[in-house]
Scaffold this motif. Sequence first.
Motif, PDB file in Angstrom:
ATOM      1  N   THR A  25      35.522  38.744  47.907  1.00 62.64           N
ATOM      2  CA  THR A  25      36.655  38.824  46.979  1.00 62.64           C
ATOM      3  C   THR A  25      36.715  37.560  46.129  1.00 62.64           C
ATOM      4  OG1 THR A  25      37.919  40.148  48.547  1.00 62.64           O
ATOM      5  CG2 THR A  25      39.170  39.058  46.809  1.00 62.64           C
ATOM      6  N   TYR A  26      36.921  37.728  44.819  1.00 68.02           N
ATOM      7  CA  TYR A  26      37.073  36.576  43.943  1.00 68.02           C
ATOM      8  C   TYR A  26      38.382  35.851  44.262  1.00 68.02           C
ATOM      9  CZ  TYR A  26      33.202  37.823  40.807  1.00 68.02           C
ATOM     10  OH  TYR A  26      31.971  38.090  40.289  1.00 68.02           O
ATOM     11  N   THR A  27      38.364  34.525  44.147  1.00 69.16           N
ATOM     12  CA  THR A  27      39.545  33.710  44.411  1.00 69.16           C
ATOM     13  C   THR A  27      40.703  34.136  43.508  1.00 69.16           C
ATOM     14  OG1 THR A  27      38.154  31.831  45.012  1.00 69.16           O
ATOM     15  CG2 THR A  27      40.451  31.356  44.488  1.00 69.16           C
ATOM     16  N   GLY A  28      41.855  34.340  44.110  1.00 69.11           N
ATOM     17  CA  GLY A  28      43.042  34.697  43.350  1.00 69.11           C
ATOM     18  C   GLY A  28      43.160  36.178  43.027  1.00 69.11           C
ATOM     19  N   MET A  29      42.204  36.985  43.457  1.00 64.84           N
ATOM     20  CA  MET A  29      42.234  38.426  43.186  1.00 64.84           C
ATOM     21  C   MET A  29      42.281  39.188  44.499  1.00 64.84           C
ATOM     22  SD  MET A  29      39.490  38.865  40.071  1.00 64.84           S
ATOM     23  CE  MET A  29      39.452  37.711  38.695  1.00 64.84           C
ATOM     24  N   THR A  30      42.425  40.512  44.391  1.00 57.19           N
ATOM     25  CA  THR A  30      42.348  41.383  45.558  1.00 57.19           C
ATOM     26  C   THR A  30      41.095  42.244  45.450  1.00 57.19           C
ATOM     27  OG1 THR A  30      43.676  43.081  44.446  1.00 57.19           O
ATOM     28  CG2 THR A  30      44.850  41.464  45.799  1.00 57.19           C
ATOM     29  N   PHE A  31      40.562  42.639  46.582  1.00 52.18           N
ATOM     30  CA  PHE A  31      39.362  43.478  46.608  1.00 52.18           C
ATOM     31  C   PHE A  31      39.170  43.950  48.045  1.00 52.18           C
ATOM     32  CE2 PHE A  31      34.701  44.259  45.790  1.00 52.18           C
ATOM     33  CZ  PHE A  31      34.900  45.133  44.716  1.00 52.18           C
ATOM     34  N   GLY A  32      38.194  44.838  48.244  1.00 49.90           N
ATOM     35  CA  GLY A  32      37.911  45.299  49.596  1.00 49.90           C
ATOM     36  C   GLY A  32      37.290  46.679  49.591  1.00 49.90           C
TER      37      GLY A  32
ATOM     38  N   TYR B 273      41.602  41.964  35.209  1.00 49.47           N
ATOM     39  CA  TYR B 273      41.077  40.842  35.990  1.00 49.47           C
ATOM     40  C   TYR B 273      42.020  40.411  37.121  1.00 49.47           C
ATOM     41  CZ  TYR B 273      37.839  40.703  32.103  1.00 49.47           C
ATOM     42  OH  TYR B 273      36.897  41.056  31.153  1.00 49.47           O
ATOM     43  N   THR B 274      42.793  41.344  37.624  1.00 44.42           N
ATOM     44  CA  THR B 274      43.621  41.055  38.798  1.00 44.42           C
ATOM     45  C   THR B 274      42.932  41.517  40.083  1.00 44.42           C
ATOM     46  OG1 THR B 274      44.792  43.164  38.586  1.00 44.42           O
ATOM     47  CG2 THR B 274      45.760  41.242  37.488  1.00 44.42           C
ATOM     48  N   ILE B 275      41.948  42.394  39.938  1.00 39.66           N
ATOM     49  CA  ILE B 275      41.182  42.901  41.071  1.00 39.66           C
ATOM     50  C   ILE B 275      39.716  42.587  40.815  1.00 39.66           C
ATOM     51  CG2 ILE B 275      40.485  44.975  42.341  1.00 39.66           C
ATOM     52  CD1 ILE B 275      43.149  46.245  41.387  1.00 39.66           C
ATOM     53  N   GLY B 276      39.025  42.002  41.780  1.00 40.25           N
ATOM     54  CA  GLY B 276      37.619  41.700  41.539  1.00 40.25           C
ATOM     55  C   GLY B 276      36.897  41.188  42.756  1.00 40.25           C
ATOM     56  N   GLY B 277      35.627  41.539  42.832  1.00 38.67           N
ATOM     57  CA  GLY B 277      34.812  41.055  43.936  1.00 38.67           C
ATOM     58  C   GLY B 277      33.359  41.428  43.771  1.00 38.67           C
ATOM     59  N   LEU B 278      32.583  41.150  44.808  1.00 40.89           N
ATOM     60  CA  LEU B 278      31.136  41.335  44.793  1.00 40.89           C
ATOM     61  C   LEU B 278      30.715  42.246  45.938  1.00 40.89           C
ATOM     62  CD1 LEU B 278      30.177  37.555  44.420  1.00 40.89           C
ATOM     63  CD2 LEU B 278      30.294  39.220  42.566  1.00 40.89           C
TER      64      LEU B 278
END
Length: 443
Positions: A377-384, A347-352
């Motif tokens: 990107t979910y708040t507090g996480m990384t994504f892309g 749960y350190t990386i996450g998004g939609l």
Amino acid sequence: MKLKYSIFAFLLPVLLFSGCKREEDPIFDQNASSKMTEAIAHAYEVLQGNSEGWVMKFYPSDNQEFGGYTIFTKFTSNAEVVVASDAVEAPEISTYAVVHDSGPVLTFNGYNKAIHWFSEPGMDNGGVFTDPNEGIGADDTGMKGDFEFIVLAATPDSVVLKGKKSGTEVVMFPLGANEFEQQASLYREAAIRFSQFGVFKLEDASGEMLDLPYSSPIRIFRNPKDASGKQMSFRVVPDGLDFYEEQEMEGVTFKILKFVEPTSAYPYGYYTNDNTTFKIVPDVTPLNLWFVSKEWYMAYSKVGPTGRAYWDNARMTLESNGLQLNEFSIGSIAGLSGVTSYLLNNYTIGGLITHNLVPVPGTTDQVRISLAGSIYTYTGMTFGVAYWNAGLNQFTTPFNNRTFVITTLDALDRPKSILLTDTQIATNTFELTLDAITDPFNN
């Protein structure tokens, strides 16, 4: 000097009056304290005086915006109360007290779902007639209900209460022999029957069927022929619906609508007035609308042969990039309709990733799915985009530009488990659930 004497002469009566008042205060305080003690003792006596218990019509908000409920109470001692409601599965025992506040105040000071559900924040009150992740009302205020009430009057015939926070007046009436258990059960059964349906139709006086505005699970209807949008707030009772105030529809006034048992013409029954001028007819929620409005979780073990090939590729690509999938879901998520959600690496990386989830016109059980492509990107996480290209894109391929038939795997209406079957590729199937699934490759 004359001016000074004039001022002193003016102040002297005031000082003398104040002095007299201070001498009388102890007596006044003693009388008030004694009266409060008597009022509290009297409230305890009345509450416990009817060993069969009490019933109240409860509209948590002062403007009835969430509809009404029925609550049953039985005060078994100076500290213990049994509370039942049509909104909870079974009676619960907790503590209560009558305390000195702005008058005698009845406080349900021990947590009891049957009464505290109405005052919980919206972020916490899901799960009663709703998805556990869906609350009722605002995140902070919920249904704006009370669990502390000023006791305005207490007699063996009724106990009149006023919500300390909402100011809503509530009246408790005494129950007869065995009515606590019997009535609580009947009200609960009626509420369950009503809550099975998220769609209602108005069959008007001419026989025409109209959509009846209703937002489950809030117990409010709105007359589709009334342009004002006036709310019709009600309680669910064993023999029908009891409205907060008298209503008018199809040229007739009413306060109670009776429930008519199912027939071949009305397989789920209906609610109607005494002369059957009109009918409020429950119906099942269209599966495609239900699907697009919820968050559905997926697992490898619930994917058909076609989809598994893509999942296998996704797993190998993710692992080669040092990524592990924790959760994968599709639907309406985080306030966005039509998205897939990915949570990775503890749960350190996450998004939609946005998708188009479109009910097929003219159907109740078909949906068309296609990739839209926006990334959040979910708040507090990384994504892309890098994570999309690192294996997540494989999950979308068996969904993209496909039409699916939806079938329910449990409940008739608003199911918790469904099956998506591709209309052209029979082996392209996905079994989805509203229950969260972690580590989807191993479930």
